[in-house]
Design a protein around this motif. Structure first.
Motif, short mmCIF file in Angstrom:
data_model
loop_
_atom_site.label_atom_id
_atom_site.label_comp_id
_atom_site.label_asym_id
_atom_site.label_seq_id
_atom_site.Cartn_x
_atom_site.Cartn_y
_atom_site.Cartn_z
N GLU A 1 0.84 -1.20 0.00
CA GLU A 1 0.00 0.00 0.00
C GLU A 1 0.87 1.25 0.00
O GLU A 1 1.92 1.29 0.70
CB GLU A 1 -0.91 0.01 1.23
CG GLU A 1 -1.89 -1.14 1.31
CD GLU A 1 -2.93 -1.13 0.20
OE1 GLU A 1 -3.09 -0.08 -0.48
OE2 GLU A 1 -3.56 -2.16 -0.03
N PRO A 2 0.44 2.25 -0.74
CA PRO A 2 -0.71 2.25 -1.66
C PRO A 2 -0.37 1.50 -2.96
O PRO A 2 0.77 1.20 -3.23
CB PRO A 2 -0.93 3.74 -1.93
CG PRO A 2 0.45 4.33 -1.80
CD PRO A 2 1.12 3.55 -0.70
N GLY A 3 -1.41 1.27 -3.78
CA GLY A 3 -1.22 0.68 -5.10
C GLY A 3 -1.30 -0.82 -5.14
O GLY A 3 -0.82 -1.45 -6.07
N SER A 4 -1.95 -1.44 -4.13
CA SER A 4 -2.01 -2.90 -4.12
C SER A 4 -2.75 -3.45 -5.33
O SER A 4 -2.48 -4.55 -5.80
CB SER A 4 -2.68 -3.38 -2.83
OG SER A 4 -4.04 -2.91 -2.76
N THR B 1 1.44 -4.23 -17.22
CA THR B 1 0.91 -4.49 -15.89
C THR B 1 2.03 -4.79 -14.91
O THR B 1 2.07 -4.28 -13.79
CB THR B 1 -0.07 -5.68 -15.93
OG1 THR B 1 -1.13 -5.39 -16.84
CG2 THR B 1 -0.63 -5.96 -14.54
N VAL B 2 2.96 -5.63 -15.36
CA VAL B 2 4.06 -6.03 -14.48
C VAL B 2 4.99 -4.85 -14.25
O VAL B 2 5.43 -4.59 -13.11
CB VAL B 2 4.81 -7.23 -15.08
CG1 VAL B 2 5.99 -7.61 -14.19
CG2 VAL B 2 3.87 -8.41 -15.25
N LEU B 3 5.34 -4.12 -15.31
CA LEU B 3 6.23 -2.96 -15.16
C LEU B 3 5.66 -1.96 -14.17
O LEU B 3 6.36 -1.46 -13.27
CB LEU B 3 6.45 -2.28 -16.52
CG LEU B 3 7.25 -3.05 -17.57
CD1 LEU B 3 7.23 -2.29 -18.90
CD2 LEU B 3 8.68 -3.25 -17.10
N SER B 4 4.39 -1.67 -14.33
CA SER B 4 3.74 -0.67 -13.48
C SER B 4 3.66 -1.15 -12.03
O SER B 4 3.94 -0.42 -11.09
CB SER B 4 2.35 -0.37 -14.03
OG SER B 4 1.68 0.55 -13.20
N GLY B 5 3.26 -2.42 -11.86
CA GLY B 5 3.10 -2.94 -10.51
C GLY B 5 4.41 -3.03 -9.75
O GLY B 5 4.49 -2.66 -8.58
N LEU B 6 5.44 -3.52 -10.42
CA LEU B 6 6.74 -3.64 -9.75
C LEU B 6 7.31 -2.26 -9.43
O LEU B 6 7.97 -2.07 -8.41
CB LEU B 6 7.72 -4.43 -10.63
CG LEU B 6 7.42 -5.93 -10.77
CD1 LEU B 6 8.42 -6.57 -11.73
CD2 LEU B 6 7.48 -6.62 -9.41
N ALA C 1 8.47 1.99 -5.39
CA ALA C 1 8.19 3.32 -4.85
C ALA C 1 7.78 3.23 -3.38
O ALA C 1 8.16 4.06 -2.55
CB ALA C 1 7.10 4.00 -5.66
N ASN C 2 7.00 2.20 -3.03
CA ASN C 2 6.59 2.01 -1.64
C ASN C 2 7.81 1.74 -0.75
O ASN C 2 7.89 2.23 0.38
CB ASN C 2 5.60 0.85 -1.51
CG ASN C 2 4.25 1.20 -2.12
OD1 ASN C 2 3.97 2.37 -2.43
ND2 ASN C 2 3.41 0.20 -2.31
N VAL C 3 8.76 0.95 -1.27
CA VAL C 3 9.97 0.68 -0.50
C VAL C 3 10.74 1.97 -0.28
O VAL C 3 11.24 2.25 0.81
CB VAL C 3 10.86 -0.37 -1.21
CG1 VAL C 3 12.20 -0.53 -0.47
CG2 VAL C 3 10.15 -1.71 -1.30
N MET C 4 10.82 2.79 -1.32
CA MET C 4 11.57 4.04 -1.23
C MET C 4 10.91 5.06 -0.31
O MET C 4 11.57 6.01 0.14
CB MET C 4 11.76 4.64 -2.63
CG MET C 4 12.82 3.92 -3.46
SD MET C 4 13.05 4.70 -5.07
CE MET C 4 11.77 3.92 -6.03
N LEU D 1 16.44 2.91 -1.59
CA LEU D 1 16.42 1.53 -2.06
C LEU D 1 17.66 1.29 -2.91
O LEU D 1 17.87 2.00 -3.91
CB LEU D 1 15.17 1.26 -2.89
CG LEU D 1 15.16 -0.06 -3.68
CD1 LEU D 1 15.27 -1.27 -2.75
CD2 LEU D 1 13.89 -0.16 -4.55
N VAL D 2 18.49 0.32 -2.52
CA VAL D 2 19.66 -0.05 -3.31
C VAL D 2 19.35 -1.38 -3.98
O VAL D 2 19.26 -2.42 -3.32
CB VAL D 2 20.92 -0.18 -2.43
CG1 VAL D 2 22.11 -0.60 -3.28
CG2 VAL D 2 21.21 1.14 -1.73
#
Length: 985
Positions: free
Chosen positions: A105-108, A151-156, A161-164, A169-170
């Motif tokens: 989250e967000p973006g699940s 779909t995959v590009l956008s989701g990953l 972004a959530n991790v960052m 994020l390295v």
């Protein structure tokens, strides 16, 4: 950001650089792509791991997410493999993707379908989406979620972004070159959408990088957030560091270089080698290189056995074919191994991947690698492959030497085409200046056909370039094989040239005269000039010239050959043989001490317009003629060409001798340092080749003279002692020079009486041999000076008269000056000054700078004694300048002391050529060497441009150069130069 290449750095430096860069990038909290590239074994992964390990322990570690992923061949076969590994690291693979997690989250709604797709659709083909529209029909996933690439590009990317959002994020990817294309597009996608986010992509790539990797990374690397770090093979510094760390001993420079070459700069290979050396107790000194090769061979063989184990049979065939051919030519390797070209390419990839090949990929990284790979094959198989390889290479039209490399290990050449190849290979090697290789090619043929006259002659001619003594044995055997007068004459000429080197003049004269008599009888003539123009005339002329050359190089044959030469008319043609004979007529005049102008004219005519045509005998004789006729610069020029030609031709013996002769000429011209360098080079060549003392006679004498001029008397005595040889008594001119040098050393040690006795004895020997040139060995002048200095002027007068008689017939500037000096030493008052003044004027036209320095010193000293200090200072300063320029430190110190006593100002000398420059001249030179123009120099020193020009003109004159371009090459570093200059300001 700009690229930061680190090619060749030692591993610790590379790791430190990368670690610092990663830490700084993380601290900046901004987007970055760090691209670490290099060949196999360059330490990419080690530096990569080191940087990540340090990052985990840094202060920023708690707020930083590090995802380390290692790619391999399996990754290229799975779409979005990198995304799957990313999700696995975050604990979001499989069932976890459906459970609640803050990272979703967000973006699940975007993230879950992407995770589901890459988790359960591994291996399926994704449809790439552009501008939101599918290029083809979408394929439903098991969960009935869309599985388009977009779909995959956008989701990953949403997941990243959530991790960052929690901190930097390295994303660290090792061996990115194995990644699938979809994963590469995801890296591109997420980087583009992380403009203001702390995403750091750290990737290692093995060069050459695939086009797909370069295509994705290109735009990012050219942006301000892109960095490229290039790791190359270890250089000498990196190799030294690893050896020192592994053995605990600082290695020798030659050991370092050998280790670098063996390992190819490959860190992993070098690490293995260092461990093996340490285990074997090898101390890494330059004397241990033999042990290094032994240990390295064991390491390479073990590595080869390990990597080759389990490989298909066709790979073994390909590897052995490449090792035997020492070539990666796919067609040739395929033909020899019997493996299709596709299999050959696979074999080459195997060798590259395991670091058997050099980084360039076009050959093995070291000869030991090739030998190790080949040694694994049975002997019978290698023999069969060599025979087949020789036939393939010959049919392909490759150079004879390449084909011969396969034939030589077979030891026999039973078929005619094989024998032709070996002969052609020997000719090719001779033409490229590699006589030892030529002999290697001919040895099997000589073993098969010891009675082949043509082959014997060819071998003897090649051997003479590197070992004249051994050549004589071949020539004796060849002479026994033929009674044909022309063949015997050719062989006799070669015999004569080789015999000179080992002081076998008497034997050579007998062979030559016998051959000449037989040839003249067969032709029905009595002298060479009676033979009609053509090949026979050339042969007879060369024969007579060789008789003369050999004869003058032996005391027992000198008189006899000069009488014979007097009956041979001077040639009028311009062939090589005519020029050779002209040189001999020139040296005959030199020995007699008559007609210097005609001697010089003949010597000049002996040298061809084509520099490549300078032969060793004629050029050497011409150079001696020039030197004795007071044309030392022309003598050095002729020998410069001869040295270059001998180097190109690989004629080591002739090179050794011509360097020794040039050392004498450079000493005479006042180039003491150059003379010493030439002499030492000559002696080193003789030592490396294992030649006896006779090879270093001329060079040793020149070295002793140079060392004596520099005041290194003990070293000069040691050098002179090394020249003593039982054969020296038969070598007239070297013997005379030895006696002169020995007398000068005794005089320097204070034993003038013994020195004069030796010089008188030398003079008697010269008279007995009919050598009456005043300059060929000016013993009379040296003896006169010693007697006069010891208060025995009356005893010296007969020597003065003797010298004047000789000079009357050989009236050149240097001879005239020596006669005036000798006469001055037995005269008194103004007459002595007048004679020394005449001598100084005469020496202005001479190139013998050391003699010129001496007469200026003697004149200055005499003027000072007559209480004329101003005039004395002028000549003493000139003497000091010349001595300093020549590098004659003993003379320079003596003159400097006298000049100071005469009221001249003098700073302490440094031994550099710049000591002769004034303070003002040095200041101008410093600026000129730095690139300043005359105008800029004038402004800097507050003088006029005309003053700068005058100073530079004086500098050029004093240093013997022609202009600004020569300053940097003639002068040493200018730091502290002013300390040693003459102060004329």
């Amino acid at each position: 950001m700009s690229a930061e290449p680190m090619a060749g750095e030692a591993m610790p430096d590379a790791a430190d650089s990368l670690r610092t860069l990663v830490e700084e990038t993380v601290a900046d909290n901004r987007r970055a792509l760090i691209f670490v590239r290099g060949g196999p074994g360059t330490g990419k992964s080690t530096a990569f791991d080191s940087a990540l390990f340090a990052l985990n322990g840094a202060d920023t570690a708690s707020a930083c997410t590090v995802v380390r992923i290692h790619c391999g061949p399996h990754a290229a076969k799975q779409p979005f493999w990198l995304g799957r590994a990313f999700a696995d690291h975050l604990g979001l693979s499989g069932v976890a993707a459906r459970q609640a997690n803050p990272l979703l989250e967000p973006g699940s709604s975007k993230i879950r379908p992407a995770l589901w797709a890459i988790a359960e659709r591994t291996g399926s083909r994704f449809t790439r989406i552009r501008h939101g529209a599918a290029e083809g029909p979408s394929e439903a996933a098991t969960a009935r979620l869309p599985t388009t690439e977009y779909t995959v590009l956008s989701g990953l990317s949403r997941l990243a972004a959530n991790v960052m959002s929690t901190g930097p994020l390295v994303l660290a990817v090792d061996d990115l070159q194995w990644c699938d294309e979809q994963s590469l597009r995801w890296i591109d996608y997420v980087l583009r959408r992380s403009k203001d986010r702390p995403l750091i992509v750290l990737a290692t790539v093995c060069t050459p990088a695939p086009a797909a990797v370069l295509g994705v990374a290109g735009d990012h690397l050219s942006a301000d957030y892109g960095r490229i770090l290039t790791l190359g093979p270890l250089d000498s510094g990196g190799t030294r560091a690893m050896l020192t760390k592994g053995t605990g001993v600082v290695p020798g420079p030659e050991f370092v270089e050998a280790s670098r070459l063996i390992s190819g700069g490959h860190r992993g290979t070098l690490a293995q080698l260092v461990r093996a050396l340490s285990g074997a107790g090898v101390v890494p000194t330059d004397e241990s290189i033999g042990q290094l090769h032994h240990v390295a061979m064991s390491v390479i063989e073990a590595h080869a056995a390990e990597t080759m184990a389990g490989q298909p049979e066709h790979v073994h065939h390909v590897v052995r074919a490449i090792a035997l051919l020492a070539s990666t030519d796919i067609e040739l390797v395929s033909a020899l191994s019997g493996v299709p070209t596709r299999g050959v390419r696979a074999g080459l990839e195997f060798l590259r991947d395991n670091h058997f090949l050099a980084s360039s990929g076009d050959g093995f990284r070291h000869e030991l690698v090739r030998v190790a790979l080949l040694s694994a094959a049975p002997d019978y198989e290698v023999t069969w492959m060599r025979d087949r390889a020789a036939r393939l290479l010959n049919d392909a039209g490759l150079p004879a030497e390449v084909v011969a490399d396969q034939l030589l290990p077979l030891d026999v050449a039973p078929e005619p085409w094989m024998q032709t190849v070996l002969r052609d290979a020997a000719r090719e090697a001779s033409h490229r200046g590699a006589p030892k290789d030529a002999l290697r090619h001919l040895s099997p043929l000589l073993d098969q056909s010891p009675g082949d006259l043509r082959l014997r002659g060819q071998v003897a001619g090649i051997v003479a370039k590197v070992n004249p003594g051994e050549a004589l044995a071949h020539l004796r055997a060849a002479l026994e094989l033929t009674s044909d007068p022309r063949s015997r004459a050719e062989l006799a000429i070669e015999f004569g040239h080789s015999a000179i080197a080992v002081q076998a003049a008497q034997e050579a004269m007998d062979v030559l005269v016998s051959a000449a008599d037989a040839l003249y009888t067969a032709l029905g003539v009595s002298v060479a000039t009676d033979v009609p123009e053509g090949a026979d005339r050339e042969l007879c002329t060369r024969l007579e010239a060789t008789v003369a050359l050999v004869g003058i190089n032996g005391r027992s044959t000198l008189t006899r050959v000069r009488e014979r030469l007097a009956g041979v008319p001077e040639p009028v043609g311009d062939s090589a043989a005519d020029r050779y004979l002209m040189a001999m007529h020139a040296i005959n005049r030199v020995i007699a001490g008559t007609e210097p102008e005609q001697a010089v004219a003949l010597a000049r005519a002996a040298l061809p317009l084509d520099l490549a045509g300078y032969s060793t005998p004629a050029t050497s004789i011409a150079a001696v003629t020039f030197a004795v006729a007071d044309e030392s610069a022309q003598a050095v020029d002729a020998l410069n060409v001869l040295v270059d030609n001998n180097e190109t031709d690989g004629a080591l013996w002739s090179l050794c001798q011509s360097l020794g002769m040039r050392a004498h000429m450079r000493y005479l011209a006042g180039e003491v340092s150059g003379a010493i360098t030439d002499a030492r080079t000559s002696i080193k060549i003789a030592g490396d080749e294992g030649w006896g003392p006779s090879a270093i006679g001329s060079a040793g004498l020149a070295l002793a003279l140079g060392l004596m001029a520099r005041g290194e008397l003990d070293q000069a005595r040691e050098t002179l002692a090394s020249v003593v040889d039982v054969d020296l008594a038969e070598s007239p001119f070297e013997l005379y020079v030895w006696v002169l040098v020995d007398a000068m050393l005794r005089a320097a040690a204070g034993d003038s009486e013994r020195a004069v006795k030796q010089l008188r004895h030398c003079g008697r020997r010269l008279e007995e041999d009919g050598v009456t040139n005043p300059l060929l060995l000016p013993w009379w002048a040296e003896a006169t000076l010693l007697l006069a200095e010891s208060g025995q002027a009356r005893s010296a007068r007969p020597l003065v008269e003797y010298g004047e008689d000789l000079v009357a017939r050989w009236d050149v500037p240097r001879a005239r000056a020596l006669a005036r000096i000798a006469r001055a030493m037995v005269s008194r008052g103004t007459e002595r000054i007048d004679l020394l003044t005449d001598a100084a004027v005469a020496m202005e036209s001479s190139g013998a700078m050391l003699d010129r320095q001496r007469v200026e010193y003697l004149l200055g000293r005499e003027l000072l004694r007559k209480e004329q200090p101003k005039a004395a200072r002028e000549h003493l300063r000139t003497a000091a300048e010349i001595a300093t320029w020549c590098g004659a430190t003993t003379a320079a110190a003596t003159v400097r002391e006298l000049l100071v006593s005469a009221g001249g100002r003098m700073r302490q000398g440094t031994g550099a050529r710049t000591d002769i420059l004034t303070g003002s001249e040095l200041r101008v030179v410093e600026l000129a060497v730095g690139g300043a123009t005359n105008r800029e120099i004038a402004d800097e020193l507050f003088v006029t441009s005309r003053t700068v020009e005058v100073h530079l003109t004086n500098v050029y004159r004093k240093l013997g150069i022609t202009g600004r371009a020569d300053l940097a090459t003639v002068l040493p570093k200018l730091t502290g130069m002013r300390r040693g200059s003459l102060d004329e300001d």
